[in-house]
Write an enzyme that holds these catalytic residues in place. Structure first.
Site, PDB file in Angstrom:
ATOM      1  N   SER A 214     -10.942  -0.061   3.088  1.00 26.79           N
ATOM      2  CA  SER A 214     -10.241  -0.441   4.318  1.00 26.79           C
ATOM      3  C   SER A 214      -9.653   0.795   4.986  1.00 26.79           C
ATOM      4  O   SER A 214      -8.968   1.581   4.343  1.00 26.79           O
ATOM      5  CB  SER A 214      -9.118  -1.430   4.011  1.00 26.79           C
ATOM      6  OG  SER A 214      -9.650  -2.617   3.471  1.00 26.79           O
TER       7      SER A 214
ATOM      8  N   GLU B  58      -4.787   3.484   6.396  1.00 27.78           N
ATOM      9  CA  GLU B  58      -4.643   3.372   4.934  1.00 27.78           C
ATOM     10  C   GLU B  58      -5.263   4.598   4.268  1.00 27.78           C
ATOM     11  O   GLU B  58      -4.939   4.947   3.147  1.00 27.78           O
ATOM     12  CB  GLU B  58      -5.359   2.086   4.465  1.00 27.78           C
ATOM     13  CG  GLU B  58      -5.033   1.696   3.054  1.00 27.78           C
ATOM     14  CD  GLU B  58      -5.487   0.283   2.724  1.00 27.78           C
ATOM     15  OE1 GLU B  58      -6.240   0.142   1.762  1.00 27.78           O
ATOM     16  OE2 GLU B  58      -5.089  -0.669   3.420  1.00 27.78           O
TER      17      GLU B  58
ATOM     18  N   ARG C 287       0.815  -1.232   0.000  1.00 28.10           N
ATOM     19  CA  ARG C 287       0.000   0.000   0.000  1.00 28.10           C
ATOM     20  C   ARG C 287       0.845   1.277   0.000  1.00 28.10           C
ATOM     21  O   ARG C 287       0.442   2.286   0.561  1.00 28.10           O
ATOM     22  CB  ARG C 287      -0.970   0.040   1.200  1.00 28.10           C
ATOM     23  CG  ARG C 287      -1.976  -1.096   1.247  1.00 28.10           C
ATOM     24  CD  ARG C 287      -2.921  -1.117   0.051  1.00 28.10           C
ATOM     25  NE  ARG C 287      -3.728  -2.320   0.081  1.00 28.10           N
ATOM     26  CZ  ARG C 287      -3.362  -3.473  -0.500  1.00 28.10           C
ATOM     27  NH1 ARG C 287      -2.231  -3.560  -1.159  1.00 28.10           N
ATOM     28  NH2 ARG C 287      -4.138  -4.517  -0.432  1.00 28.10           N
TER      29      ARG C 287
END
Length: 290
Positions: free
Chosen positions: A216, A286, A167
């Site tokens: 998320s 995130e 990520r």
């Protein structure tokens, strides 16, 4: 006014809640949808010269915007959708829908983006955060990236100049993706389309897509799942104001109708603190916060 004479849509005092999938965010002083990369570059440079804050936003799918809104000018990349298909390669601008690109590649029998069929973000956002799901991610497909650097210059980065991790991309916080070239591998068309159909079905089953959310909220810690930890800590279904931890998937915070950014932030901080105390794990966000 720095946008005088520029092509494209301009809005004043525009609710940013309309530009994020969470449907949260105060007003922007000015929002501009540049129709080309060149227009975006000019607007950015003019803002810099005038010492006006400038912000770049794509499809707003991984983003929490402050209740106070944003001063200056918000540049939306969603009109940057030029695309050129080559031989298992595609040159595509940042505002193109990642899910649409995945579907179109799959229709051609090109493999590599099967994981992305249900991801609601833009190609630019997907590159900058190395978006991924179901064991796949963006990094292996990327050949080069044309990005806007903070100093207002454009630079083409070859794959060898970029670093990717879970990520994350080395450009994050340093530059904004305006275009990328992706390379696919040959695959079986029916098999690819079936995988994407299954992935889409899994998303619908296990994610709260019926309510505004940003995907998320926390990254999965190494060897574990953020959703599992949050659920084990007893947070599923709990809420602050209009922000609620989804009863479907604990790593999603949904907007039940009137959530504020402060509600989401408070919920995130409480979850982080509790998971740290109970399991000794520091959950990393995130979601980007502007």
């Amino acid at each position: 006014m720095i946008l005088d004479g520029m092509a494209g849509r301009v809005e004043k005092n525009y609710p940013l809640s309309q530009l994020t999938t969470w449907k949260i965010g105060g007003p922007a002083e000015t929002v501009y949808w540049p129709p080309t990369k060149e227009d975006l570059l000019i607007a950015w440079q003019r803002a810099q010269q005038a010492k006006i804050p400038a912000w770049l936003i794509g499809r707003g799918s991984n983003l929490l915007i402050a209740d106070e809104g944003l001063p200056g000018i918000v540049l939306m990349t969603t009109a940057l959708r030029a695309i050129q298909w080559g031989e298992y390669r595609v040159q595509v601008e940042a505002g193109y829908s990642l899910a649409r690109l995945a579907q179109e590649a799959g229709e051609r029998g090109w493999s590599g983006l099967e994981f992305a069929r249900g991801i609601p973000g833009s190609v630019g956002g997907a590159v900058i955060m190395n978006a991924g799901a179901y064991g796949g991610e963006m990094a292996p497909l990327i050949r080069n990236v044309t990005a806007l650097r903070a100093d207002g210059t454009l630079k083409k980065f070859e794959r060898s100049e970029l670093e990717f991790a879970y990520r994350s991309c080395s450009l994050r916080g340093q530059a904004w993706v305006l275009e990328t070239q992706l390379e696919f591998s040959a695959g079986d068309r029916e098999q690819i389309l079936n995988i994407m159909k299954e992935n889409l079905s899994r998303r619908t089953t296990y994610q709260p897509l019926e309510k505004p959310n940003a995907g998320s909220v926390f990254r999965n810690p190494p060897g574990d799942s953020a959703g599992r930890l949050i659920e084990a800590a007893g947070w599923k279904g709990k809420s602050i104001g209009g922000a609620q931890v989804s009863t479907k998937h604990a790593n999603f915070i949904v907007n039940t109708g009137n959530a504020k950014a402060k509600d989401v932030l408070a919920l995130m901080e409480d979850i982080q603190r509790d998971v740290q105390v109970k399991f000794g794990v520091t959950l990393q966000t995130e979601v980007a916060y502007l």
